[in-house]
Design an enzyme around this catalytic site. Structure first.
Site, PDB file in Angstrom:
ATOM      1  CB  ALA A  65      13.081  22.692   4.076  1.00 33.32           C
ATOM      2  N   GLY A  66      11.924  21.122   6.801  1.00 30.11           N
ATOM      3  CA  GLY A  66      10.999  21.207   7.908  1.00 30.11           C
ATOM      4  C   GLY A  66      11.936  20.602   9.039  1.00 30.11           C
ATOM      5  CB  CYS A  95       5.607   4.480   6.939  1.00 30.05           C
ATOM      6  SG  CYS A  95       3.942   4.166   7.312  1.00 30.05           S
ATOM      7  CG  ASN A 145       7.557   4.303   2.573  1.00 28.39           C
ATOM      8  OD1 ASN A 145       6.820   4.957   1.565  1.00 28.39           O
ATOM      9  ND2 ASN A 145       7.012   3.543   3.788  1.00 28.39           N
ATOM     10  CD  GLU A 170      -0.099   1.170   3.033  1.00 25.07           C
ATOM     11  OE1 GLU A 170      -0.359   2.461   2.726  1.00 25.07           O
ATOM     12  OE2 GLU A 170       1.034   1.257   4.019  1.00 25.07           O
ATOM     13  N   GLY A 196       8.816  12.035  10.191  1.00 24.79           N
ATOM     14  CA  GLY A 196       8.352  11.243  11.489  1.00 24.79           C
ATOM     15  C   GLY A 196       7.248  10.227  11.034  1.00 24.79           C
ATOM     16  CE  LYS A 203       0.460  12.453   6.738  1.00 25.06           C
ATOM     17  NZ  LYS A 203       0.409  12.129   5.405  1.00 25.06           N
ATOM     18  CD  GLU A 237      -0.685   7.306   9.933  1.00 25.76           C
ATOM     19  OE1 GLU A 237      -0.851   8.411  10.793  1.00 25.76           O
ATOM     20  OE2 GLU A 237       0.122   6.557  10.036  1.00 25.76           O
TER      21      GLU A 237
HETATM   22  C1  UGA Z   1       4.386   7.416   4.031  1.00 21.93           C
HETATM   23  C2  UGA Z   1       4.205   7.410   2.381  1.00 21.93           C
HETATM   24  O1  UGA Z   1       4.001   8.871   1.878  1.00 21.93           O
HETATM   25  C3  UGA Z   1       3.129   6.338   1.835  1.00 21.93           C
HETATM   26  O2  UGA Z   1       3.317   6.456   0.334  1.00 21.93           O
HETATM   27  C4  UGA Z   1       3.313   5.231   2.477  1.00 21.93           C
HETATM   28  O3  UGA Z   1       2.110   4.356   2.006  1.00 21.93           O
HETATM   29  C5  UGA Z   1       3.321   5.258   3.960  1.00 21.93           C
HETATM   30  O4  UGA Z   1       4.479   5.962   4.447  1.00 21.93           O
HETATM   31  C6  UGA Z   1       3.539   3.830   4.661  1.00 21.93           C
HETATM   32  O5  UGA Z   1       4.132   3.333   4.223  1.00 21.93           O
HETATM   33  O6  UGA Z   1       2.535   3.375   5.078  1.00 21.93           O
HETATM   34  P1  UGA Z   1       2.776   8.853   5.783  1.00 21.93           P
HETATM   35  O7  UGA Z   1       4.007   8.230   6.708  1.00 21.93           O
HETATM   36  O8  UGA Z   1       1.596   8.664   5.993  1.00 21.93           O
HETATM   37  O9  UGA Z   1       3.052   8.129   4.358  1.00 21.93           O
HETATM   38  O10 UGA Z   1       3.090  10.334   5.526  1.00 21.93           O
HETATM   39  P2  UGA Z   1       3.623  11.379   4.390  1.00 21.93           P
HETATM   40  O11 UGA Z   1       2.969  12.225   4.144  1.00 21.93           O
HETATM   41  O12 UGA Z   1       4.542  10.711   3.547  1.00 21.93           O
HETATM   42  O13 UGA Z   1       4.905  12.345   5.542  1.00 21.93           O
HETATM   43  C7  UGA Z   1       6.040  11.521   6.486  1.00 21.93           C
HETATM   44  C8  UGA Z   1       6.722  12.519   6.995  1.00 21.93           C
HETATM   45  O14 UGA Z   1       7.302  13.266   6.310  1.00 21.93           O
HETATM   46  C9  UGA Z   1       5.810  13.504   7.896  1.00 21.93           C
HETATM   47  O15 UGA Z   1       6.479  13.792   9.114  1.00 21.93           O
HETATM   48  C10 UGA Z   1       5.892  14.830   7.011  1.00 21.93           C
HETATM   49  O16 UGA Z   1       5.980  16.115   7.808  1.00 21.93           O
HETATM   50  C11 UGA Z   1       7.308  14.677   6.564  1.00 21.93           C
HETATM   51  N1  UGA Z   1       7.602  15.316   5.176  1.00 21.93           N
HETATM   52  C12 UGA Z   1       6.562  15.302   3.923  1.00 21.93           C
HETATM   53  C13 UGA Z   1       8.363  16.497   5.181  1.00 21.93           C
HETATM   54  O17 UGA Z   1       9.238  16.682   5.931  1.00 21.93           O
HETATM   55  N2  UGA Z   1       8.351  17.127   3.992  1.00 21.93           N
HETATM   56  C14 UGA Z   1       8.000  16.879   2.754  1.00 21.93           C
HETATM   57  O18 UGA Z   1       8.103  17.516   1.609  1.00 21.93           O
HETATM   58  C15 UGA Z   1       6.989  15.929   3.016  1.00 21.93           C
END
Ligand code: UGA
Length: 425
Positions: free
Chosen positions: A247-248, A255, A203, A144, A252, A315, A148
């Site tokens: 950037a941030g 995943c 990922n 998948e 976390g 997030k 989230e």
């Molecule tokens: C992530 C993947 O994006 C999904 O495709 C995957 O299915 C999922 O893991 C999983 O393996 O189940 P998720 O962990 O829900 O999804 O969240 P993301 O939107 O990917 O964000 C992950 C982290 O990266 C967050 O802390 C977010 O704040 C951070 N982030 C994201 C950044 O710091 N910069 C960005 O440009 C994007």
């Protein structure tokens, strides 16, 4: 067989519940099993135990087609495609803990009429090892890619659907493929090991993209560039793309941290040293802590200082706090002698035990009352709507904002008299 194939879902956590509700929405009878009786009972009454947009509505709308149970036999009797959605948390060694997957295989007995469709994130080689141990079991890898906070939308409009199966499970693979046909997504039909790798590599690549832009941000701070402008300029190159260049304060969640570590470990187990991922992890750990020096730059020693953290969830739009940067920051601030107060629209209670001495506030305004600094950790939209120039500034002891997501309007805040620190600008 009825026109719409009934399906089974094993493990009704976040992935399992989204999968169950979305297949029900597509018209399938769904039998979903979990070992936690309370969860099954509340789901049977339509109560959704997690915060995920659109999910409660979908569960209610499709209640007639969704059957929650603790009984595995109910699944075995009613469905042949059984989606395994149990979690695979990291162990101390960094490998994935597959004990829940093993328990699922045990519970299937010796049936050869069913196929195990693996949605849980598992190490490359898991499918092969399961088939070795459980002769005759059909096995389909179907990773998948849901995020989230937007999982329902991601399920219904996927970028791609990956179905991995070896020759002996071809018929079942075609049936899994057919389930997704109404979504009209690009299909990647491949072997089991490649499907498993697609998940982990995707990922790991996204995490790499984030650590990369965070390093560019850190260098930009030194050299006077603005990472937002840099990301915009880079993202317009089709080969790079604009997404995941935000950037941030580090990534976390349940995943990226786990899967990057698992892939690194997996490579290590086979004798390969995956150097790049070592750096990705290290950059992320340091990124989570950089906020401390930004606070010290303006406040000097943090002993006795009142610091407000806005956002606890890893997030926005989720109540998930796993591996959230807020937790590291709260711990580090406490270590520096600061007093920490936190506010999150939905996630703070979940983190109460891990947040230690931090005071959990009922509102953002409550959190900023008398604060020496505000750190925006999670970009919940309600933080944008706060009356920064008025109410917030009036309540704070020092008008200092560290915007960990470059989310707020820097010009507006500066014009209102705030000292503003972003990331990479
Ligand atoms: C992530 C993947 O994006 C999904 O495709 C995957 O299915 C999922 O893991 C999983 O393996 O189940 P998720 O962990 O829900 O999804 O969240 P993301 O939107 O990917 O964000 C992950 C982290 O990266 C967050 O802390 C977010 O704040 C951070 N982030 C994201 C950044 O710091 N910069 C960005 O440009 C994007």
């Amino acid at each position: 067989m009825p026109e719409k194939e009934p399906i089974g879902v094993i493990g009704v956590g976040w992935v399992g519940l989204v999968t169950a509700a979305c297949f029900a929405e597509l018209g399938h009878e769904v039998h979903a099993r979990d070992i936690v009786e309370d969860k099954v009972a509340s789901l049977s009454h339509g109560e959704v135990p997690i915060h995920e947009p659109e999910l409660p509505e979908l569960v209610t709308k499709n209640a007639e087609r969704l059957h929650f149970t603790t009984d595995m036999d109910e699944l075995l009797e009613n469905a042949e495609l059984l989606f395994c959605c149990v979690d695979t948390p990291p162990t101390y060694s960094g490998d994935a803990d597959l004990s829940r997957v093993d328990a699922v295989i045990e519970s299937l007995g010796d049936s050869n009429e069913h196929a195990l469709v693996m949605k849980s994130t598992v190490p490359v080689g898991t499918g092969r090892s399961i088939k070795r141990r459980r002769d005759g079991l059909a096995y389909v890898a179907n990773p998948e890619f849901l995020k989230e906070g937007s999982a329902v939308r991601d399920f219904m409009k996927p970028d791609r659907v990956v179905v991995g199966a070896d020759d002996d499970s071809e018929e079942f693979a075609q049936r899994v493929q057919a389930l997704y046909e109404p979504l009209g997504a690009e299909l990647v039909r491949t072997d089991v090991a490649s499907a498993e790798m697609i998940k982990l590599a995707s990922n790991a690549f996204l995490a790499t993209k984030i650590s990369f832009i965070n390093e560019i941000a850190n260098v930009s701070e030194e050299l006077g560039a603005d990472v937002e402008e840099v990301a915009r300029g880079m993202g317009l190159d089709e080969r790079i793309g604009p997404k995941f260049l935000q950037a941030g304060v580090g990534y976390g969640g349940s995943c990226f941290p786990k899967d990057v570590q698992a892939l690194k470990q997996l490579a290590g187990n086979s004798g390969y040293h995956f150097q790049l991922l070592t750096a990705v992890v290290e950059v992320n750990e340091l990124q989570k802590r950089r906020t401390i020096s930004k606070l010290q730059k303006h406040l000097g020693s943090l002993v006795g200082k009142e610091i407000a953290l806005l956002g606890v969830a890893f997030k926005p739009n989720t109540d998930d706090v796993r591996e959230a940067t807020s937790l590291v920051l709260a711990g580090r601030l406490h270590g520096e002698g600061a007093n920490v107060r936190v506010y999150d629209p939905v996630a703070a209670e979940r983190a109460r035990a891990i947040l230690g001495d931090a005071r959990i506030c009922d509102s953002a305004l409550d959190a900023v009352n008398g604060a020496d600094a505000v750190v925006l950790v999670t970009e919940w939209s309600e933080f944008e709507d706060l009356d920064w120039g008025g109410e917030v500034k009036r309540r704070m002891r020092t008008p200092l904002v560290v915007d960990g997501r470059n989310f707020l309007d820097r010009e507006v805040l500066q014009a209102a008299g705030f000292t503003y620190e972003g990331v990479g600008r």
